[in-house]
Design a protein around this motif. Structure first.
Motif, PDB file in Angstrom:
ATOM      1  N   TYR A 123      52.755  56.484  33.020  1.00 52.14           N
ATOM      2  CA  TYR A 123      52.048  55.204  32.850  1.00 52.14           C
ATOM      3  C   TYR A 123      52.498  54.516  31.564  1.00 52.14           C
ATOM      4  O   TYR A 123      52.485  55.132  30.488  1.00 52.14           O
ATOM      5  CB  TYR A 123      50.542  55.499  32.801  1.00 52.14           C
ATOM      6  CG  TYR A 123      49.673  54.280  32.626  1.00 52.14           C
ATOM      7  CD1 TYR A 123      49.914  53.118  33.359  1.00 52.14           C
ATOM      8  CD2 TYR A 123      48.597  54.292  31.742  1.00 52.14           C
ATOM      9  CE1 TYR A 123      49.103  52.004  33.199  1.00 52.14           C
ATOM     10  CE2 TYR A 123      47.777  53.181  31.586  1.00 52.14           C
ATOM     11  CZ  TYR A 123      48.054  52.034  32.317  1.00 52.14           C
ATOM     12  OH  TYR A 123      47.261  50.925  32.170  1.00 52.14           O
ATOM     13  N   GLY A 153      51.006  52.323  29.876  1.00 49.89           N
ATOM     14  CA  GLY A 153      49.889  52.238  28.919  1.00 49.89           C
ATOM     15  C   GLY A 153      49.864  53.461  28.015  1.00 49.89           C
ATOM     16  O   GLY A 153      49.629  53.353  26.801  1.00 49.89           O
ATOM     17  N   SER A 171      52.964  49.942  35.362  1.00 52.07           N
ATOM     18  CA  SER A 171      51.622  49.494  34.981  1.00 52.07           C
ATOM     19  C   SER A 171      50.927  49.114  36.288  1.00 52.07           C
ATOM     20  O   SER A 171      51.594  48.945  37.332  1.00 52.07           O
ATOM     21  CB  SER A 171      51.699  48.279  34.067  1.00 52.07           C
ATOM     22  OG  SER A 171      52.355  47.212  34.730  1.00 52.07           O
ATOM     23  N   GLU A 179      44.405  46.164  31.205  1.00 53.08           N
ATOM     24  CA  GLU A 179      45.842  45.952  30.951  1.00 53.08           C
ATOM     25  C   GLU A 179      46.103  44.568  30.371  1.00 53.08           C
ATOM     26  O   GLU A 179      46.980  44.410  29.515  1.00 53.08           O
ATOM     27  CB  GLU A 179      46.650  46.169  32.233  1.00 53.08           C
ATOM     28  CG  GLU A 179      46.700  47.634  32.613  1.00 53.08           C
ATOM     29  CD  GLU A 179      47.762  47.951  33.651  1.00 53.08           C
ATOM     30  OE1 GLU A 179      48.395  47.027  34.186  1.00 53.08           O
ATOM     31  OE2 GLU A 179      47.948  49.153  33.921  1.00 53.08           O
ATOM     32  N   LEU A 225      49.661  44.109  28.308  1.00 56.65           N
ATOM     33  CA  LEU A 225      50.805  44.743  28.974  1.00 56.65           C
ATOM     34  C   LEU A 225      51.616  43.729  29.774  1.00 56.65           C
ATOM     35  O   LEU A 225      52.629  44.061  30.374  1.00 56.65           O
ATOM     36  CB  LEU A 225      50.347  45.893  29.879  1.00 56.65           C
ATOM     37  CG  LEU A 225      49.708  47.093  29.179  1.00 56.65           C
ATOM     38  CD1 LEU A 225      49.447  48.227  30.152  1.00 56.65           C
ATOM     39  CD2 LEU A 225      50.581  47.603  28.020  1.00 56.65           C
TER      40      LEU A 225
END
Ligand code: TMP
Length: 396
Positions: free
Chosen positions: A188, A190, A210, A262, A267
């Motif tokens: 991921y 993140g 993402s 997110e 992101l």
């Protein structure tokens, strides 16, 4: 628009462990430039110029997913959960490796796809029908014709390895049943940003996903994410539950939450990734300094786990046998070989305290808990682990 935010320099194919250090072997070693891009249109993070999969997923592929206790447990848990939730008549796994997920199913209920012929041989031998092919539209059509629709498609650490995601999702939509579910999990982005784990970028991780990127890509194929989970496996992964737009499933609350999260973490913005790249450069400077300082004090340093991830670190930071004596790894077919690019010798696990090792760099940092538990004696005798996540430090 696609824009480079990180340059991890010249890198080898991470799965290409060298059998010796003869000049002819070294001459043949393949290197490419590992640059990472952000696509501001669909928010996908990818390698700028991926390596040809045919030179990566060969019949000498070394990684065995069943080596780790953590992964065995994690696959057992998700297999049981999926069987209970969706009661699939026919299931399929894409990228079945040595069968660590398959073994939780009865042989007649699941088919497998694995392009590495050495691995497909293992699962075929165990009685799990395995196509030794790359996942694509042609194969999906073949499977549909031979077996009918598939109710559950599972894939771990494979979808992110495939350059052409449009083809992947098109092939999924061909053979997935009307209320079938496609579950896949991969590292991921993140977690990469949070942990500064830039070593998640290597030749096999063509993309690091993402939620916003995947939901964008699925739309074209009338697929949608119905649920998501953030996992601790592989140092932070994301699991997507995907179904056809016309299926019976409702979208979970978590999907709405992760979408908002997110956006809050930005992101979807290039600047987030650019800032990350400055932290990566800082991490490199600090790691080199720490290792050099320890070496000046005559400390013996090894690396724990001949991971693909550590190949990125060693090659990006130019760490060779001047700084790290050797690497240990439990995987039999890595032992006695040399790490790609920096050519550190890989040895079988040993008694770290007896070998008078002072420091062990956590190449397999994603298994830190499992390793620390196993190496209590080393720690008790004063041995220490070094990690770079989330920042360079000696673990006290
Ligand atoms: P992975 O992060 O790609 O799964 O690779 C983990 C590597 O680390 C794999 O080659 C096995 C190795 N390893 C050890 O050598 N000792 C251990 O205790 C663990 C958990 C992994």
């Amino acid at each position: 628009m696609k824009k480079v935010f990180l340059n991890l320099l010249k890198q080898p194919i991470t799965n290409s462990y060298l059998i010796n250090k003869n000049s002819s072997t070294l001459k043949k070693e393949f290197f490419y430039n590992l640059s990472i891009i952000f696509n501001s249109k669909n928010y996908l993070v990818s390698i700028k110029k991926p390596v040809n999969p045919k030179s990566q997923y060969t019949d000498t592929y070394a990684h065995r997913a069943s080596q780790s206790k953590t992964m065995n447990l994690s696959f057992k848990k998700i297999a049981n959960k999926l069987k209970k939730s969706y009661k699939p008549k026919l299931s399929m796994e894409i990228g079945s490796n040595d069968g660590v997920f398959l073994k939780n199913f009865s042989k007649k209920d699941i088919i497998a796809v694995e392009p590495c012929k050495n691995l497909a041989k293992i699962t075929n031998k165990k009685g799990y029908f395995t196509y030794d092919k790359f996942w694509n539209v042609d194969l999906a059509k073949k499977i549909l014709k031979k077996k009918g629709n598939v109710d559950l498609i599972y894939s771990a650490n494979t979808i992110s390895h495939i350059p052409n995601l449009k083809e992947v999702f098109k092939a999924i939509s061909i053979c997935l049943s009307k209320d079938g579910v496609f579950v896949f999990e991969d590292p991921y982005i993140g977690s990469v940003i949070k942990n500064n784990s830039y070593d998640q970028f290597y030749d096999e991780h063509v993309h690091v996903f993402s939620f916003i990127a995947i939901s964008n890509l699925l739309k074209i194929h009338k697929l949608r994410v119905i649920d998501t989970e953030i996992l601790t496996t592989h140092g932070g992964s994301i699991r997507f539950y995907v179904a056809k737009r016309e299926s019976k499933y409702k979208i979970s609350n978590f999907v709405k939450r992760i979408y908002k999260q997110e956006l809050k973490k930005r992101l979807d913005k290039f600047s987030t990734y650019k800032k990350f790249s400055y932290r990566v450069q800082n991490s490199k400077r600090k790691l080199i300094k720490l290792l050099k300082d320890l070496k000046k004090r005559n400390k013996k340093i090894i690396s724990y786990g001949a991971t693909y991830k550590s190949a990125t670190i060693f090659n990006y930071c130019n760490i060779d046998s001047d700084l790290i004596d050797y690497v240990i790894d439990t995987t039999k077919n890595k032992q006695g070989k040399y790490t790609p690019g920096k050519h550190l010798l890989i040895k079988p696990p040993c008694d770290l305290a007896k070998e008078k090792i002072d420091y062990a760099f956590l190449g397999a940092w994603n298994f830190a808990k499992e390793i620390m538990k196993k190496e209590r004696k080393f720690i008790r005798k004063g041995g220490r682990f070094i990690t770079h996540v989330p920042k360079i430090r000696i673990i006290k």
